[in-house]
Design a protein around this motif. Structure first.
Motif, PDB file in Angstrom:
ATOM      1  N   VAL A 107      26.117  89.107  38.101  1.00  0.00           N
ATOM      2  CA  VAL A 107      26.668  88.282  37.703  1.00  0.00           C
ATOM      3  C   VAL A 107      27.475  86.981  38.795  1.00  0.00           C
ATOM      4  O   VAL A 107      28.105  87.503  39.400  1.00  0.00           O
ATOM      5  CB  VAL A 107      27.787  89.379  36.909  1.00  0.00           C
ATOM      6  N   LEU A 112      31.752  83.457  32.473  1.00  0.00           N
ATOM      7  CA  LEU A 112      30.702  84.578  33.386  1.00  0.00           C
ATOM      8  C   LEU A 112      29.101  84.746  32.779  1.00  0.00           C
ATOM      9  O   LEU A 112      29.091  83.930  32.203  1.00  0.00           O
ATOM     10  CB  LEU A 112      30.467  86.510  33.618  1.00  0.00           C
ATOM     11  N   LEU A 150      25.176  85.647  33.386  1.00  0.00           N
ATOM     12  CA  LEU A 150      24.508  87.136  33.573  1.00  0.00           C
ATOM     13  C   LEU A 150      23.071  86.833  33.867  1.00  0.00           C
ATOM     14  O   LEU A 150      22.895  86.027  32.889  1.00  0.00           O
ATOM     15  CB  LEU A 150      24.487  87.925  32.545  1.00  0.00           C
ATOM     16  N   SER A 207      25.857  84.158  28.865  1.00  0.00           N
ATOM     17  CA  SER A 207      27.019  84.151  28.954  1.00  0.00           C
ATOM     18  C   SER A 207      28.106  85.052  28.342  1.00  0.00           C
ATOM     19  O   SER A 207      27.537  85.509  27.130  1.00  0.00           O
ATOM     20  CB  SER A 207      27.580  83.598  29.037  1.00  0.00           C
ATOM     21  N   GLU A 224      34.604  90.424  32.142  1.00  0.00           N
ATOM     22  CA  GLU A 224      33.710  91.569  32.270  1.00  0.00           C
ATOM     23  C   GLU A 224      33.549  92.671  31.427  1.00  0.00           C
ATOM     24  O   GLU A 224      32.400  93.288  31.285  1.00  0.00           O
ATOM     25  CB  GLU A 224      34.436  92.394  33.252  1.00  0.00           C
ATOM     26  N   ALA A 228      30.853  91.406  29.469  1.00  0.00           N
ATOM     27  CA  ALA A 228      29.590  91.907  30.480  1.00  0.00           C
ATOM     28  C   ALA A 228      29.008  92.925  30.322  1.00  0.00           C
ATOM     29  O   ALA A 228      27.725  92.604  29.800  1.00  0.00           O
ATOM     30  CB  ALA A 228      29.975  90.748  31.978  1.00  0.00           C
TER      31      ALA A 228
END
Length: 138
Positions: A8, A15, A17, A30, A34, A37
């Motif tokens: 990440v 973020l 990934l 994306s 968190e 994610a």
């Protein structure tokens, strides 16, 4: 807990990934935060596990059908069960894998088979991961 290595990195905005699976399969995604994610990693793990198991089970069913082995029916039942659980949560899918471990092992190729490596490389890690998932809240 993840089945694959997830990298990440912060990206503007959000973020990025990169999820790398043991067989070399890679997923790029994306996320805005968190939490998202984590949900994406669980989603991709569930998708990878159900697709990999279904593909492997179909291969085993085809082998058994070709040689008129009654285990083709066992493979067909497992295919149906994995497909039914493929849209549920990762935890539920893993519970099925644990519950059906003996049946999965029962249709695995023998250790001297040239196909045993696929079982060892793809299916055994899935079973191990699912056992690790047991008792973890997701």
């Amino acid at each position: 807990m993840i089945f694959a290595e997830a990298i990440v990195t912060k990206n503007e905005p959000g973020l990025r990934l990169v999820v790398n699976y043991p067989d070399g399969h890679k997923v790029n995604a994306s996320a805005v935060n968190e939490g998202e994610a984590k949900r994406l990693v669980y989603f991709y793990n569930r998708l990878y596990i159900s697709d990999t198991l279904t593909h492997w089970l179909n291969q085993r069913k085809n082998v058994f059908t070709h040689v008129n082995d009654p285990r083709s029916a066992d493979a067909e039942v497992l295919i149906s069960q994995v497909r039914n659980y493929s849209k549920t949560s990762l935890k539920q899918l893993c519970e099925l894998v644990i519950k059906k471990e003996q049946a999965i092992s029962g249709i695995a190729p023998g250790t001297k088979s040239r196909h045993y490596g696929n079982y060892e490389r793809l299916i055994i890690p899935i079973i191990r991961f699912c056992k690790q998932m047991k008792g973890i809240e997701v």
